[in-house]
Scaffold this motif. Structure first.
Motif, PDB file in Angstrom:
ATOM      1  N   LEU A   1      46.693  40.141  47.448  1.00  0.00           N
ATOM      2  CA  LEU A   1      47.938  40.531  47.710  1.00  0.00           C
ATOM      3  C   LEU A   1      49.038  39.700  47.271  1.00  0.00           C
ATOM      4  O   LEU A   1      50.079  40.338  46.589  1.00  0.00           O
ATOM      5  CB  LEU A   1      48.215  40.650  49.377  1.00  0.00           C
ATOM      6  CG  LEU A   1      49.216  41.446  49.607  1.00  0.00           C
ATOM      7  CD1 LEU A   1      49.547  42.963  49.199  1.00  0.00           C
ATOM      8  CD2 LEU A   1      49.571  41.380  51.379  1.00  0.00           C
ATOM      9  N   ARG A   2      48.852  38.435  47.114  1.00  0.00           N
ATOM     10  CA  ARG A   2      49.934  37.539  46.534  1.00  0.00           C
ATOM     11  C   ARG A   2      50.191  37.850  45.098  1.00  0.00           C
ATOM     12  O   ARG A   2      51.280  38.173  44.450  1.00  0.00           O
ATOM     13  CB  ARG A   2      49.217  36.080  46.687  1.00  0.00           C
ATOM     14  CG  ARG A   2      50.607  34.975  46.011  1.00  0.00           C
ATOM     15  CD  ARG A   2      50.028  33.773  46.272  1.00  0.00           C
ATOM     16  NE  ARG A   2      48.776  33.496  45.475  1.00  0.00           N
ATOM     17  CZ  ARG A   2      47.720  32.947  46.035  1.00  0.00           C
ATOM     18  NH1 ARG A   2      47.744  32.500  47.225  1.00  0.00           N
ATOM     19  NH2 ARG A   2      46.584  32.766  45.281  1.00  0.00           N
ATOM     20  N   ASP A   3      49.078  38.138  44.367  1.00  0.00           N
ATOM     21  CA  ASP A   3      49.115  38.634  42.790  1.00  0.00           C
ATOM     22  C   ASP A   3      49.792  39.988  42.827  1.00  0.00           C
ATOM     23  O   ASP A   3      50.625  39.966  41.808  1.00  0.00           O
ATOM     24  CB  ASP A   3      47.802  38.847  42.192  1.00  0.00           C
ATOM     25  CG  ASP A   3      47.047  37.254  42.249  1.00  0.00           C
ATOM     26  OD1 ASP A   3      47.668  36.362  42.394  1.00  0.00           O
ATOM     27  OD2 ASP A   3      45.892  37.342  41.924  1.00  0.00           O
ATOM     28  N   ALA A   4      49.482  40.929  43.800  1.00  0.00           N
ATOM     29  CA  ALA A   4      50.035  42.295  43.815  1.00  0.00           C
ATOM     30  C   ALA A   4      51.558  42.014  43.879  1.00  0.00           C
ATOM     31  O   ALA A   4      52.295  42.717  43.155  1.00  0.00           O
ATOM     32  CB  ALA A   4      49.458  42.941  44.709  1.00  0.00           C
ATOM     33  N   LEU A   5      51.929  41.206  44.851  1.00  0.00           N
ATOM     34  CA  LEU A   5      53.423  41.292  45.042  1.00  0.00           C
ATOM     35  C   LEU A   5      54.274  40.571  43.858  1.00  0.00           C
ATOM     36  O   LEU A   5      55.442  40.765  43.700  1.00  0.00           O
ATOM     37  CB  LEU A   5      53.630  40.362  46.518  1.00  0.00           C
ATOM     38  CG  LEU A   5      52.984  40.811  47.718  1.00  0.00           C
ATOM     39  CD1 LEU A   5      53.441  40.259  48.891  1.00  0.00           C
ATOM     40  CD2 LEU A   5      53.791  42.477  47.973  1.00  0.00           C
ATOM     41  N   THR A   6      53.319  39.519  43.373  1.00  0.00           N
ATOM     42  CA  THR A   6      54.290  38.822  42.293  1.00  0.00           C
ATOM     43  C   THR A   6      54.174  39.916  41.033  1.00  0.00           C
ATOM     44  O   THR A   6      55.354  39.838  40.145  1.00  0.00           O
ATOM     45  CB  THR A   6      53.066  37.775  41.714  1.00  0.00           C
ATOM     46  OG1 THR A   6      53.111  36.698  42.827  1.00  0.00           O
ATOM     47  CG2 THR A   6      53.845  37.011  40.258  1.00  0.00           C
ATOM     48  N   MET A   7      53.402  40.788  40.810  1.00  0.00           N
ATOM     49  CA  MET A   7      53.388  41.814  39.652  1.00  0.00           C
ATOM     50  C   MET A   7      54.531  42.725  39.907  1.00  0.00           C
ATOM     51  O   MET A   7      55.182  43.220  39.210  1.00  0.00           O
ATOM     52  CB  MET A   7      52.154  42.276  39.358  1.00  0.00           C
ATOM     53  CG  MET A   7      51.009  41.548  38.712  1.00  0.00           C
ATOM     54  SD  MET A   7      49.405  42.143  38.513  1.00  0.00           S
ATOM     55  CE  MET A   7      48.696  42.489  39.704  1.00  0.00           C
ATOM     56  N   LEU A   8      54.605  43.131  41.300  1.00  0.00           N
ATOM     57  CA  LEU A   8      55.644  44.181  41.780  1.00  0.00           C
ATOM     58  C   LEU A   8      56.922  43.534  41.160  1.00  0.00           C
ATOM     59  O   LEU A   8      57.900  44.229  40.929  1.00  0.00           O
ATOM     60  CB  LEU A   8      55.549  44.274  43.136  1.00  0.00           C
ATOM     61  CG  LEU A   8      56.559  45.317  43.907  1.00  0.00           C
ATOM     62  CD1 LEU A   8      56.432  46.564  43.136  1.00  0.00           C
ATOM     63  CD2 LEU A   8      56.406  45.247  45.477  1.00  0.00           C
ATOM     64  N   GLU A   9      57.235  42.287  41.615  1.00  0.00           N
ATOM     65  CA  GLU A   9      58.505  41.691  41.285  1.00  0.00           C
ATOM     66  C   GLU A   9      58.816  41.559  39.970  1.00  0.00           C
ATOM     67  O   GLU A   9      59.873  42.063  39.383  1.00  0.00           O
ATOM     68  CB  GLU A   9      58.468  40.290  41.875  1.00  0.00           C
ATOM     69  CG  GLU A   9      59.888  39.401  41.823  1.00  0.00           C
ATOM     70  CD  GLU A   9      59.914  37.960  42.297  1.00  0.00           C
ATOM     71  OE1 GLU A   9      60.727  37.379  42.432  1.00  0.00           O
ATOM     72  OE2 GLU A   9      58.822  37.534  42.759  1.00  0.00           O
TER      73      GLU A   9
END
Length: 530
Positions: free
Chosen positions: A190-198
């Protein structure tokens, strides 16, 4: 976690915890939440209020009695000795001193040994929380003194729901297809996903869709794998080669593309058996599409695709040419009617027995100069498929008798030809018991049968030795499939060439049974551009 909740509510806290799991699965965040549960004014409690003085200090990072240590940069014996000395002092303002040791597997051997003494006999006010992605790297003496909790990869639908919630709060306009594309790239983190969303929100100048995500991060092997899967199932050999070429030009990792394609076929197989199992690995829309696509594909074709791609992945490790192995596997699957191997012959027989129309490869050929009579299709073949353009006619040998079905029982009379038609079923049973037989049996040929003794030839002597060492397993598999106990003799060496009915010829030119020969033939016959 029920165990942690009960421990907090009853006050039965351990002095050391180990949180392990893949990156971005919430280990460090859970450790900070546990620290608040321990230090809350109303605690220990499983529901900290997050408003008391202790909870606010931990949230703001100013708590003197909750220390987060990065073991990657404080991994030596001197740092651990300093930690051991500091543990002896009582808490400054809270009931316990909580040490969160992140990336604990990075401790050196000496540092781990120095830490072990403190972990064995800690002060009553000390609680250690270790977070790591590689628990197997820690010494067993440390593992045995910690309560272990394993974190799993976060399910795709859960990640999409969380990103949708955050995007709404931040005013980011993004559709579900783009969220799914980000979730697949994050691979359960999830951390990687939130970074890519940003990152994609900063990249886009307006609403975000799947095309914007691809533009920001590049096309993934997931997209190429899905396109390759569809081309292979449609019998489009030229399109499949074009997709592999585009993936190679785009810098895609070829072994990774093989693994992604295996995953796509695996999704279809799971969809046929139990579609509910797709809920963790695919988004809701992709799971629906996979279920609909799987309904039109026989299970035997999916199993054969998985076997061919699995063999290609194993061969790529040894050959160093993953692209060639992938192209060979895909061509053997799409050009099933032209593949002379026993495995392909068994697949064609199974398709005819099941009443499924044979997939005609989508390859353009020039019309033959001589008029050749084409035999009429049998009633089991779909009339629509029979009306499709056929490949260039070639001499057809007498078909092998179909394998025995469950209703008919094992064949009463056996011949070498019948055993060859049953060979794939025999291999499957034997390899379920001994997976190590996969490589030897994939190269084995049935050479002679006198009614009681079957002679099997394996070209490479080391592989022949493997089969000889597992002869009981192979004999049992033969008995289960044929209903008869046969003597099996394994010989090594190349031996005589296969019979004509196993390796037919096209236009007077013999067809090679190897992957390179099949690929060479396909490149000669396929159009140069599409």
């Amino acid at each position: 976690m029920k165990t942690l909740t009960s421990a907090l509510d009853t006050g039965r806290l351990a002095h050391a915890y180990l949180f392990s799991g893949p990156r971005g699965s919430g280990k460090t965040s859970a450790a900070k939440i546990l620290a608040r549960c321990i230090e809350c004014v109303n605690g220990p409690t499983s529901h900290p209020d997050n408003t008391c003085e202790n909870c606010r200090a931990i949230l703001e990072g100013t708590a003197l009695d909750v220390l987060e240590i990065d073991a990657a940069s404080n991994r030596g014996i001197d740092e651990i000795r300093a930690l051991r000395d500091a543990v002896k002092f009582a808490p400054a303002s809270m009931r316990s001193k909580v040490y969160i040791i992140d990336e604990a597997h990075m401790l050196t051997k000496e540092g781990a040994n120095a830490f072990l003494k403190t972990l064995e006999e800690p002060p009553e006010w000390a609680v250690f929380i270790l977070a790591t992605t590689a628990p197997e790297s820690l010494p067993p003496t440390i593992l045995s003194r910690c309560q272990r909790y394993a974190f799993r990869r976060i399910a795709i639908p859960t990640m999409i729901a969380r990103m949708r919630e955050i995007a709404g709060a931040e005013g980011i306009t993004i559709d579900d297809a783009a969220l799914a594309a980000i979730a697949y790239r994050a691979d359960g983190g999830l951390r990687d996903a939130l970074t890519m969303l940003e990152q994609v929100a900063a990249f886009a100048s307006g609403p975000v869709d799947a095309a914007v995500v691809d533009a920001a991060f590049g096309t993934t092997g997931h997209a190429f794998a899905r396109a390759l899967r569809d081309a292979a199932l449609d019998g489009d050999a030229a399109g499949a080669l074009r997709i592999i070429d585009e993936a190679s030009d785009g810098g895609a990792d070829m072994p990774g593309l093989i693994r992604s394609t295996i995953a796509e076929f695996r999704h279809l197989l799971v969809a046929r058996v139990n579609p509910e199992l797709l809920s963790r690995d695919l988004s809701e829309e992709d799971a629906r599409i996979a279920t609909e696509r799987a309904a039109a594909v026989p299970q035997g074709r999916l199993v054969r695709a998985l076997r061919l791609l699995g063999d290609a992945l194993a061969a790529a490790r040894g050959s160093g040419n993953a692209r060639l192995e992938l192209e060979s596997a895909v061509l053997r699957f799409t050009l099933q009617t032209e593949d002379p191997t026993l495995e392909a012959l068994g697949a064609r027989v199974a398709a005819l027995e099941g009443g499924a129309p044979a997939v005609v490869p989508a390859v353009r050929r020039e019309a033959p100069t001589a008029k050749v009579e084409v035999p009429q299709p049998t009633p089991a073949v779909d009339p629509v498929a029979a009306a499709a353009p056929l490949p260039e006619p070639e001499p057809v040998a007498a078909p092998a008798p179909p394998a025995a079905t469950a209703d008919e029982g094992p064949p009463k009379e056996l011949s070498l030809q019948k055993l060859r038609s049953l060979w794939q079923s025999i291999r499957t049973r034997a390899e379920e018991v001994r997976p190590s037989l996969n490589a030897p049996l994939s190269r084995a040929t049935l050479e002679e049968f006198d009614g009681s003794t079957l002679v099997i030839r394996v070209p490479a002597p080391p592989l022949a030795d493997v089969v000889k060492g597992n002869l009981a397993t192979l004999t049992s598999a033969i008995e289960k499939v044929t209903g008869r106990a046969l003597r099996v003799r394994v010989v090594g060496g190349s031996g005589a060439p296969p019979p004509a009915d196993v390796a037919p010829e096209r236009g007077g030119e013999p067809v090679s049974d190897g992957e390179a020969g099949l690929l060479d033939y396909a490149l000669k016959t396929l159009p140069s551009s599409t």
